[in-house]
Write a protein that holds these residues in place. Sequence first.
Motif, PDB file in Angstrom:
ATOM      1  N   CYS A 283      -0.575   8.562   0.901  1.00  0.00           N
ATOM      2  CA  CYS A 283      -0.603   9.898   0.316  1.00  0.00           C
ATOM      3  C   CYS A 283       0.266  10.831   1.150  1.00  0.00           C
ATOM      4  CB  CYS A 283      -2.037  10.413   0.268  1.00  0.00           C
ATOM      5  SG  CYS A 283      -2.186  12.106  -0.356  1.00  0.00           S
TER       6      CYS A 283
ATOM      7  N   MET B 140      -3.338   5.462  -1.139  1.00  0.00           N
ATOM      8  CA  MET B 140      -3.455   5.767  -2.562  1.00  0.00           C
ATOM      9  C   MET B 140      -3.833   4.501  -3.327  1.00  0.00           C
ATOM     10  SD  MET B 140      -0.383   8.470  -3.169  1.00  0.00           S
ATOM     11  CE  MET B 140      -1.231   9.376  -4.455  1.00  0.00           C
ATOM     12  N   LYS B 141      -4.541   4.673  -4.433  1.00  0.00           N
ATOM     13  CA  LYS B 141      -4.992   3.565  -5.269  1.00  0.00           C
ATOM     14  C   LYS B 141      -4.186   3.525  -6.553  1.00  0.00           C
ATOM     15  CE  LYS B 141      -8.267   2.543  -2.413  1.00  0.00           C
ATOM     16  NZ  LYS B 141      -8.127   1.438  -1.516  1.00  0.00           N
ATOM     17  N   ASP B 142      -3.774   2.323  -6.948  1.00  0.00           N
ATOM     18  CA  ASP B 142      -3.052   2.124  -8.198  1.00  0.00           C
ATOM     19  C   ASP B 142      -4.049   2.181  -9.346  1.00  0.00           C
ATOM     20  OD1 ASP B 142      -1.251   1.385 -10.197  1.00  0.00           O
ATOM     21  OD2 ASP B 142      -1.510  -0.754  -9.796  1.00  0.00           O
ATOM     22  N   LYS B 143      -3.802   3.072 -10.293  1.00  0.00           N
ATOM     23  CA  LYS B 143      -4.685   3.223 -11.451  1.00  0.00           C
ATOM     24  C   LYS B 143      -4.074   2.651 -12.719  1.00  0.00           C
ATOM     25  CE  LYS B 143      -8.037   5.163  -9.332  1.00  0.00           C
ATOM     26  NZ  LYS B 143      -9.331   4.502  -9.234  1.00  0.00           N
TER      27      LYS B 143
ATOM     28  N   LEU C  53      -0.608   6.568  -9.246  1.00  0.00           N
ATOM     29  CA  LEU C  53      -1.313   6.393  -7.978  1.00  0.00           C
ATOM     30  C   LEU C  53      -2.137   7.642  -7.719  1.00  0.00           C
ATOM     31  CD1 LEU C  53       1.587   5.029  -5.722  1.00  0.00           C
ATOM     32  CD2 LEU C  53      -0.081   3.711  -7.018  1.00  0.00           C
TER      33      LEU C  53
ATOM     34  N   HIS D 180       3.676   3.541 -12.798  1.00  0.00           N
ATOM     35  CA  HIS D 180       2.255   3.474 -12.465  1.00  0.00           C
ATOM     36  C   HIS D 180       1.757   4.816 -11.941  1.00  0.00           C
ATOM     37  CE1 HIS D 180       1.009  -0.860 -12.532  1.00  0.00           C
ATOM     38  NE2 HIS D 180       2.289  -0.926 -12.863  1.00  0.00           N
TER      39      HIS D 180
ATOM     40  N   LYS E 137      -1.993  13.049  -6.922  1.00  0.00           N
ATOM     41  CA  LYS E 137      -1.501  12.076  -7.892  1.00  0.00           C
ATOM     42  C   LYS E 137      -0.001  11.908  -7.723  1.00  0.00           C
ATOM     43  CE  LYS E 137      -5.003  13.290 -11.246  1.00  0.00           C
ATOM     44  NZ  LYS E 137      -5.277  13.887 -12.550  1.00  0.00           N
TER      45      LYS E 137
ATOM     46  N   SER F 276       0.861  -1.183   0.000  1.00  0.00           N
ATOM     47  CA  SER F 276       0.000   0.000   0.000  1.00  0.00           C
ATOM     48  C   SER F 276       0.897   1.233   0.000  1.00  0.00           C
ATOM     49  CB  SER F 276      -0.940  -0.006   1.197  1.00  0.00           C
ATOM     50  OG  SER F 276      -0.221   0.031   2.401  1.00  0.00           O
ATOM     51  N   TYR F 277       0.375   2.314  -0.533  1.00  0.00           N
ATOM     52  CA  TYR F 277       1.138   3.549  -0.663  1.00  0.00           C
ATOM     53  C   TYR F 277       0.363   4.673  -0.003  1.00  0.00           C
ATOM     54  CZ  TYR F 277       3.451   0.557  -3.969  1.00  0.00           C
ATOM     55  OH  TYR F 277       4.108  -0.506  -4.538  1.00  0.00           O
TER      56      TYR F 277
ATOM     57  N   CYS G 174      -4.899   9.418  -4.823  1.00  0.00           N
ATOM     58  CA  CYS G 174      -5.538   9.368  -3.514  1.00  0.00           C
ATOM     59  C   CYS G 174      -7.035   9.631  -3.696  1.00  0.00           C
ATOM     60  CB  CYS G 174      -4.925  10.408  -2.581  1.00  0.00           C
ATOM     61  SG  CYS G 174      -5.714  10.420  -0.947  1.00  0.00           S
TER      62      CYS G 174
END
Length: 81
Positions: A17, A24-27, A65, A63, A73, A14-15, A67
């Motif tokens: 913010c 943060m979500k991986d897009k 990321l 990638h 971003k 997990s990353y 939030c």
Amino acid sequence: MSVCPLCNGMSDESYQCSLCKGEMKDKGKMYDYYDDYSPYMEIDWNKLVDGVPDNAEKPECVHLLICPYCGNKRELTVHHP
């Protein structure tokens, strides 16, 4: 041949913010967002224009990321094992 652990769902990292400390979500791959056809092009072709010097020869992906809480971003370079 190496594969990206994020692209292939092999990582559960997990990353955080840097602004709000939310997760943060991986897009996905950054170069999938260049234009309408980018997600359908060969990865190595997209890597030639991703802004990372010599990325075409390196086993890595960049990638995006985002939030979901504050919209921050971040780009994350993922090295393939």
